[in-house]
Design an enzyme around this catalytic site. Structure first.
Site, PDB file in Angstrom:
ATOM      1  N   GLY A  75      40.331  70.198  64.647  1.00 12.41           N
ATOM      2  CA  GLY A  75      39.960  71.058  65.765  1.00 12.41           C
ATOM      3  C   GLY A  75      40.838  72.287  65.844  1.00 12.41           C
ATOM      4  O   GLY A  75      41.857  72.305  66.542  1.00 12.41           O
ATOM      5  N   ILE A 102      13.794  84.712  41.564  1.00 14.81           N
ATOM      6  CA  ILE A 102      13.190  84.161  40.355  1.00 14.81           C
ATOM      7  C   ILE A 102      12.074  83.188  40.698  1.00 14.81           C
ATOM      8  O   ILE A 102      11.025  83.152  40.031  1.00 14.81           O
ATOM      9  CB  ILE A 102      14.275  83.473  39.488  1.00 14.81           C
ATOM     10  CG1 ILE A 102      15.195  84.527  38.867  1.00 14.81           C
ATOM     11  CG2 ILE A 102      13.638  82.599  38.398  1.00 14.81           C
ATOM     12  CD1 ILE A 102      16.425  83.946  38.206  1.00 14.81           C
ATOM     13  N   GLY A 113      10.198  83.368  43.265  1.00 14.27           N
ATOM     14  CA  GLY A 113       9.103  84.047  43.949  1.00 14.27           C
ATOM     15  C   GLY A 113       8.775  83.377  45.273  1.00 14.27           C
ATOM     16  O   GLY A 113       9.659  82.958  46.007  1.00 14.27           O
ATOM     17  N   GLY A 114       7.507  83.245  45.571  1.00 20.97           N
ATOM     18  CA  GLY A 114       7.083  82.644  46.829  1.00 20.97           C
ATOM     19  C   GLY A 114       7.560  81.214  46.995  1.00 20.97           C
ATOM     20  O   GLY A 114       7.840  80.766  48.114  1.00 20.97           O
ATOM     21  N   GLU A 160      36.476  78.687  56.868  1.00 19.02           N
ATOM     22  CA  GLU A 160      37.834  78.578  56.322  1.00 19.02           C
ATOM     23  C   GLU A 160      38.387  79.929  55.881  1.00 19.02           C
ATOM     24  O   GLU A 160      39.049  80.049  54.848  1.00 19.02           O
ATOM     25  CB  GLU A 160      37.892  77.543  55.195  1.00 19.02           C
ATOM     26  CG  GLU A 160      37.588  76.142  55.704  1.00 19.02           C
ATOM     27  CD  GLU A 160      38.162  75.040  54.852  1.00 19.02           C
ATOM     28  OE1 GLU A 160      39.252  75.223  54.283  1.00 19.02           O
ATOM     29  OE2 GLU A 160      37.513  73.987  54.761  1.00 19.02           O
ATOM     30  N   SER A 163      35.535  86.541  54.374  1.00 17.51           N
ATOM     31  CA  SER A 163      35.843  87.366  53.198  1.00 17.51           C
ATOM     32  C   SER A 163      36.837  88.467  53.549  1.00 17.51           C
ATOM     33  O   SER A 163      37.692  88.839  52.735  1.00 17.51           O
ATOM     34  CB  SER A 163      34.552  87.969  52.639  1.00 17.51           C
ATOM     35  OG  SER A 163      33.701  86.957  52.138  1.00 17.51           O
ATOM     36  N   GLU A 164      36.724  88.984  54.771  1.00 20.55           N
ATOM     37  CA  GLU A 164      37.665  90.022  55.199  1.00 20.55           C
ATOM     38  C   GLU A 164      39.086  89.469  55.298  1.00 20.55           C
ATOM     39  O   GLU A 164      40.063  90.130  54.914  1.00 20.55           O
ATOM     40  CB  GLU A 164      37.217  90.592  56.554  1.00 20.55           C
ATOM     41  CG  GLU A 164      35.947  91.421  56.511  1.00 20.55           C
ATOM     42  CD  GLU A 164      34.683  90.571  56.413  1.00 20.55           C
ATOM     43  OE1 GLU A 164      33.614  91.136  56.114  1.00 20.55           O
ATOM     44  OE2 GLU A 164      34.763  89.333  56.627  1.00 20.55           O
TER      45      GLU A 164
END
Length: 396
Positions: free
Chosen positions: A125, A352, A354-355, A378, A381-382
């Site tokens: 926590g 790749i 597609g739908g 965790e 990126s900054e």
């Protein structure tokens, strides 16, 4: 001469987990994911395999392995599904590892055997609704009641993994244990931080409330909740480590955890390659397999490059950890690069397909939903860029 190949023991583990992921996890996880259900059956099997005890000594019920072994398992699981992988990662590196790293002998013997067996899950926590990346801005408080010898905890935690399952046994909570700030040394640098301590709170303690599960974009088969503490009382002996050293403790836990998340992200990135290779050979358009088209070949080649480089990065960081060398910068690099690789590979794999890549029955749709959190959890990126710059001596 450097040799990046795995020795026989590591390779046997990797192969065993890969077989489990493909034979047990892959056929079942889609249903759990679609229904937002925690995969208790899969987690129990992981416990029987000893995966939750991989990096812990046998004397505490562990497998006698190391952090590298844990990361190998995480990568192989995440090649198939990230919900299962993050359940293991959080259960070990965030749930059990703080007890192992900082607990008393009595605390280790009380909690670790059940955590190592997977019979019980632990949670960490740390994050708070108004804290976010500023983990030092903890508002949860813990006051020691001298009359009763108990900590009295008040506050709220958010985005806590493994905190509300039927087998969750404890949450390690970070809390202000002194109102004033104090000078400390973190990562070799003097700083002034609030006096934060870590305290073990068993599930079921009066005043400890677990909210309902979040409705999430991804990781739908993992457990994530908000926690609240209202005059929650636990014995003074539940203090984990030294009083006021919780900030330094969780920085160490997060540094290690970034290597684990990097391995998980590498697995997702590689899983995108696996699925795309299979689909490109089976899917035909305009009279031939789409894999015969150079545009598809180049996409998959770039995806493989990202996964391969990510693997080298986390293995380097893990090796430094095991050898007792500084690894903070390398862990941040691994986490930053691999999470970016996972996001890009998931996007390309969806393209790749597609739908069909937009249909939940295909694993890449799950990968696409799961990847973004890897750039946030965790340490964003900054934050990783801040850590790298700091380790290079560019910031105070």
């Amino acid at each position: 001469m450097l040799d990046h190949r795995l020795d026989s023991e590591y390779e046997d583990l990797r192969r065993t987990v890969a077989e489990f992921a493909n034979d047990v996890v892959a056929p079942k996880i889609g249903d759990y994911y679609e229904h937002d259900e925690f995969p208790y059956e899969i987690v129990r099997e992981m416990g029987r395999m000893g995966l939750f005890g991989l990096p812990f000594p046998e004397e505490y019920g562990g497998m006698g392995g190391d952090y590298f072994a844990l990361c190998l398992a995480l990568e192989e699981l995440a090649r198939v599904d990230s919900s299962v992988a993050i359940t293991l990662e959080a259960g070990v590196s965030l749930g059990a590892m703080p007890v192992y790293r900082f607990g008393t002998e009595e605390q280790k013997r009380e909690w670790l055997p059940r955590l190592c067996s997977g019979e019980m899950l632990g949670a960490f926590g740390l994050t708070e609704p108004e804290g976010g990346s500023d983990a030092g801005a903890t508002r949860t408080t813990a006051r020691l009641d001298e009359a009763t010898g108990e900590w009295v905890i008040n506050g709220t935690k958010c985005f806590i993994t493994n905190s509300g399952t039927d087998i969750t046994g404890l949450v390690t909570v970070t809390a202000l244990t002194e109102p004033a700030t104090r000078s400390s040394e973190v990562g070799g640098r003097a700083s002034t931080r609030p006096a934060i301590s870590s305290i073990i709170v068993p599930v079921g303690t009066p005043g400890f409330t677990v909210s309902k599960k979040y409705s999430k974009v991804g990781w739908n088969a993992s457990d994530t909740r908000e926690l609240s503490f209202t005059d929650c009382r636990v014995p003074a002996a539940n203090l984990l480590g030294e009083p006021g050293r919780g900030y330094a403790q969780f920085l160490r836990i997060l540094d290690e955890g970034r290597i684990a998340i990097a391995a998980l992200a590498t697995g997702l990135a590689q899983g995108c390659v696996d699925q795309s290779l299979s689909y490109a050979s089976e899917r035909h358009a305009f009279g031939r397999a789409i894999g015969a088209n150079q545009a598809i070949q180049f996409k998959i080649a770039d995806m493989e490059m990202r996964a391969h480089t990510s693997r080298l990065a986390w293995r380097d960081a893990a090796s430094r950890l095991l050898h007792g060398e500084p690894f903070k910068k390398e862990a941040a690099i691994a986490k930053l690069h691999s999470s970016d690789a996972a996001v890009v590979n998931a996007r390309e794999a969806t393209q790749i397909h597609g739908g069909y890549g937009f249909m939940n029955e295909f694993p890449v749709a799950r990968f696409w939903r799961d990847c973004k959190i890897l750039e946030i959890g965790e340490g964003t990126s900054e934050v990783q860029r801040m850590l790298i710059a700091r380790e290079l001596g560019m910031t105070p």
